[in-house]
Design a protein around this motif. Structure first.
Motif, PDB file in Angstrom:
ATOM      1  N   ALA A  28       0.841  -1.195   0.000  1.00 47.31           N
ATOM      2  CA  ALA A  28       0.000   0.000   0.000  1.00 47.31           C
ATOM      3  C   ALA A  28       0.877   1.246   0.000  1.00 47.31           C
ATOM      4  O   ALA A  28       1.923   1.294   0.654  1.00 47.31           O
ATOM      5  CB  ALA A  28      -0.908  -0.002   1.223  1.00 47.31           C
TER       6      ALA A  28
ATOM      7  N   CYS B 210      -2.882   5.728   1.972  1.00 45.72           N
ATOM      8  CA  CYS B 210      -3.854   5.143   1.047  1.00 45.72           C
ATOM      9  C   CYS B 210      -5.203   4.986   1.744  1.00 45.72           C
ATOM     10  O   CYS B 210      -5.337   5.180   2.959  1.00 45.72           O
ATOM     11  CB  CYS B 210      -3.365   3.788   0.543  1.00 45.72           C
TER      12      CYS B 210
ATOM     13  N   CYS C  26      -7.575  -0.092   0.182  1.00 47.10           N
ATOM     14  CA  CYS C  26      -6.224  -0.505  -0.201  1.00 47.10           C
ATOM     15  C   CYS C  26      -5.460  -1.083   0.994  1.00 47.10           C
ATOM     16  O   CYS C  26      -4.738  -2.069   0.857  1.00 47.10           O
ATOM     17  CB  CYS C  26      -5.452   0.676  -0.798  1.00 47.10           C
TER      18      CYS C  26
ATOM     19  N   ALA D 212      -3.400  -4.900   1.549  1.00 48.72           N
ATOM     20  CA  ALA D 212      -1.937  -4.941   1.666  1.00 48.72           C
ATOM     21  C   ALA D 212      -1.494  -6.211   2.377  1.00 48.72           C
ATOM     22  O   ALA D 212      -2.176  -6.718   3.277  1.00 48.72           O
ATOM     23  CB  ALA D 212      -1.437  -3.713   2.417  1.00 48.72           C
TER      24      ALA D 212
ATOM     25  N   CYS E 143      -0.708   1.895  -5.260  1.00 49.79           N
ATOM     26  CA  CYS E 143      -0.270   0.659  -4.620  1.00 49.79           C
ATOM     27  C   CYS E 143       0.424  -0.212  -5.662  1.00 49.79           C
ATOM     28  O   CYS E 143       0.141  -0.113  -6.859  1.00 49.79           O
ATOM     29  CB  CYS E 143      -1.453  -0.086  -4.018  1.00 49.79           C
TER      30      CYS E 143
END
Length: 234
Positions: A179, A183, A187, A191, A212
């Motif tokens: 990420a 973010c 997102c 991650a 990302c």
């Protein structure tokens, strides 16, 4: 009404090539893939750099001021946008495939690299977005941001196709999604490390302006097998 599409397409193509040949970041990334040191991190950088050069050419040559009635009519959009995105696709898909070839060789994986498919539905959607606006300038920023997303998707799709192929070939691919700082919550939730077969399909998706990165190295997913006769591992 004069058909401005041929000259517009040529101007955009010529400007892009000039910028591409002189861009130091592009040349550095090309050198890395040539020397087989590039990873998918470089492929993501390359995809973004290529799309941003296309964005520069559009901002220079395409605006409501030069378009008939200020509108990017369908007969123009349906030639200009696919032409530009096809160039994007050819460059980025080749770079990503070359990265996969190197990763396969380094991991001693004797499988051919898979190439991302050209996403015609996305291209058609962008043509519709541009041509349906009463004034091109009203959607220019949204369109050009979508160009970046389209380019990054080519790398994401290359990773997905190769990881799927490796899984079907008996490997256990591990996908890493990193990420970007600050973010969004969606997102952040994606991650981390995702191991086949339990990979959320959203790992390969991104929203507008998403930076990302999705990474895959086949060396991380190889299965070791023991020879039943001499007990050696491979």
């Amino acid at each position: 009404m004069e058909d401005i599409a041929p000259q517009l397409i040529q101007s955009v193509a010529d400007e892009f090539q000039k910028l591409y040949d002189s861009d130091s970041k592009i040349q550095t990334l090309l050198a890395k893939v040539h020397h087989k040191t590039a990873t998918y991190a470089e492929a993501q950088e390359y995809a973004l750099a290529v799309s941003q050069l296309i964005e520069k050419t559009f901002r220079k040559y395409v605006s409501s001021d030069v378009l008939p009635d200020g509108k990017l009519y369908y007969n123009i959009a349906n030639r200009l946008i696919p032409e530009s995105l096809d160039k994007n696709y050819r460059l980025v898909s080749k770079y990503a495939a070359d990265v996969q070839i190197s990763l396969n060789q380094n991991a001693k994986v004797g499988l051919r690299a898979q190439v991302a498919d050209r996403d015609q539905d996305r291209i058609d959607g962008l043509v519709d977005l541009a041509s349906n606006a009463d004034r091109y300038d009203d959607v220019a920023d949204q369109l050009l941001t979508a160009f970046e997303n389209y380019s990054q998707h080519i790398v994401d799709e290359t990773i997905r196709k190769n990881a799927d192929f490796h899984y079907r070939s008996g490997m256990t691919p591990k996908i890493i999604r990193r990420a970007e700082s600050k973010c969004c919550a969606w997102c952040r939730s994606l991650a981390g490390i995702h191991e086949y077969p339990d990979v959320n399909p959203d790992v390969y998706r991104r929203h507008e302006n998403c930076r990302c990165t999705v990474m895959y190295d086949p060396a991380d997913g190889k299965r070791r097998r023991q020879n039943i006769w001499d007990k050696s591992w491979r």
